[in-house]
Structures are given as C-alpha cells and as structure tokens.
Design an enzyme around this catalytic site. Sequence first.
Site, PDB file in Angstrom:
ATOM      1  CD  GLU A   1      -2.697   1.196   2.564  1.00  0.00           C
ATOM      2  OE1 GLU A   1      -3.469   2.157   2.740  1.00  0.00           O
ATOM      3  OE2 GLU A   1      -2.587   0.244   3.376  1.00  0.00           O
TER       4      GLU A   1
ATOM      5  CG  ASP B   1      -4.217   8.003   8.064  1.00  0.00           C
ATOM      6  OD1 ASP B   1      -4.178   6.770   8.177  1.00  0.00           O
ATOM      7  OD2 ASP B   1      -4.383   8.587   6.980  1.00  0.00           O
TER       8      ASP B   1
END
Length: 279
Positions: free
Chosen positions: A54, A65
């Site tokens: 990724e 995040d």
Amino acid sequence: MTNPTLAAGAVERHLRARRDTGRGLLMPYVTGGITPGWTDYLRAFAEAGADAIEVGLPFSDPTLDGVTIQQASETALARGASTRRILADLADLAEARDLGVPLVASTYYNLVLHDGPEAFCAALRRAGVGGLIVPDLPVHEADELTDVAAAAGIELVLLASPATPRPRLAEISRRSRGFVYAVSLMGTTGERAALAASAAELTERIRRVTDRPVLLGFGISTPDQAREAGRYADGVVVGAAVMRRVLDGAGPDDLRAFLTTLRRALGSGSEDQECDAPR
C-alpha cells in the site's frame, strides 16, 4: 512485455492465489515521498515477502489516520511530495524492475477530485498501480469512482468497520474489488498494545457474505498480533508500525528485517504446512 501485476483484476487474483495455498497475506504501507529514494522501501517490502504493498498519497487533512501516519504525511508534503511526483517515481520503478507484487494506492477523496476521477485513475494505471483505497468514501457515494476505476483497470477496495450494519456490510463485500479492508476498531490508525476484540467478530461477519480476501488493518504492530489476526482474516495491513520506524530513521534493510518477522508469524503457505505446524 505486459506486466502481470497490471492485468485487469490482478490484485484480487494474486491475493486469492496466495491465500489458497494457506499463506497469510501481508500488505505493508509506506507514505509516498517520505524520504529521498523512498521506493527502495518497496523493494525491501517485496523481498521480505509482502503480498501487496500500500502506497499512501499524502494529504494535508488525513482524518482517519493517527499521529504516526499524520506525521509521515506532513514530512512527505514538507519534502515537496505530490501525487504526480509519487506516481512518477512508481512509474520509474516499474520500468526499472517489476516488484512481483501489486501496488495499491491509498488517499482521501479530495485528491481524487482534484484532477477528476478519470484522470486520477488513468494516472494510477500508468504508474503501475492496480488498486485504490479511499477511506473517506462511503459505499453509498462510491458509484462514480467505482465505474471509473473499473474502466481504468483499477480495483477499488472498500472498507468495513465493526459498526457497519449487516445490509451495508453485504453491499461493501459485494462491490469491493481486490479484497475487503476490515477496520479492526472504531478509531484511527496507529500502533496498539493488543488486537482489538472487535476484529474477530468483524472478519467473521464479512466471511459470511463473501469469499473475497479479507485483510485486517488498524493497530496491527507486532508478530504476535499478526499471528492472532491471521486466525480470523486472510491477512493484515501494517502501516503505523512501519512508518514509525521510518520516521525514527530506519532504512530499507531495517524494514526488511521487521517485515520478515511478520511474514514468519503469518506463515508462507503450503511449504510451511509441510515443514512447520499448520496455520
């Protein structure tokens, strides 16, 4: 010669084939542009036994995040990283040497909209990227990007969380391509002391409605956690634990060593089953 990791549907076929040998799937994450020569991390990941990689396209407001990935994004942006530069680096890497594992880009929908979904997906394809994760795009708003991505040969991966209701979970599992990204807990990315209790129930619910590979992410940081996650899911996504090491100065060799411990914990498939204990 056509790159086999770029054929339509290659991400899912690749992961299914490896899963079907009994191999636990490993997808490490790196923020694109985080350091000079950052693509050396991708080579190290592949050498450590990653099944997919990724690549985060940094965004100034990464709402899902935690602190570590936020810091990584800020560092990359401060270095002048941009979607175009990161994809150019990936295109150069693809020309220099095929990694042998598919690349999956991840970013927020604002970056997709910046140039428009068609141009964005076409740019991913040219850079050798086969999949896309957009964590802030809910399934009921994903029709346009789903169609555009499919037309460009990009597999749009959808996310499911412990709070996803049953009808929506079935829709996510049906419409996701490549794999289903199971978010282990309600929260942001980041290292944690233990695997969330909700992880097992979520992956079981997903398995009831699809045989597509299921990768578990958010909070998986150690070999023991990866091993535990492998009892429920087909594999794991490891992001914050990787990026903390990068931010602390770890080089590709250091990350190769760390990911090798996760690879061993997850098991490598039929060969392991013959020589070791079964998964």
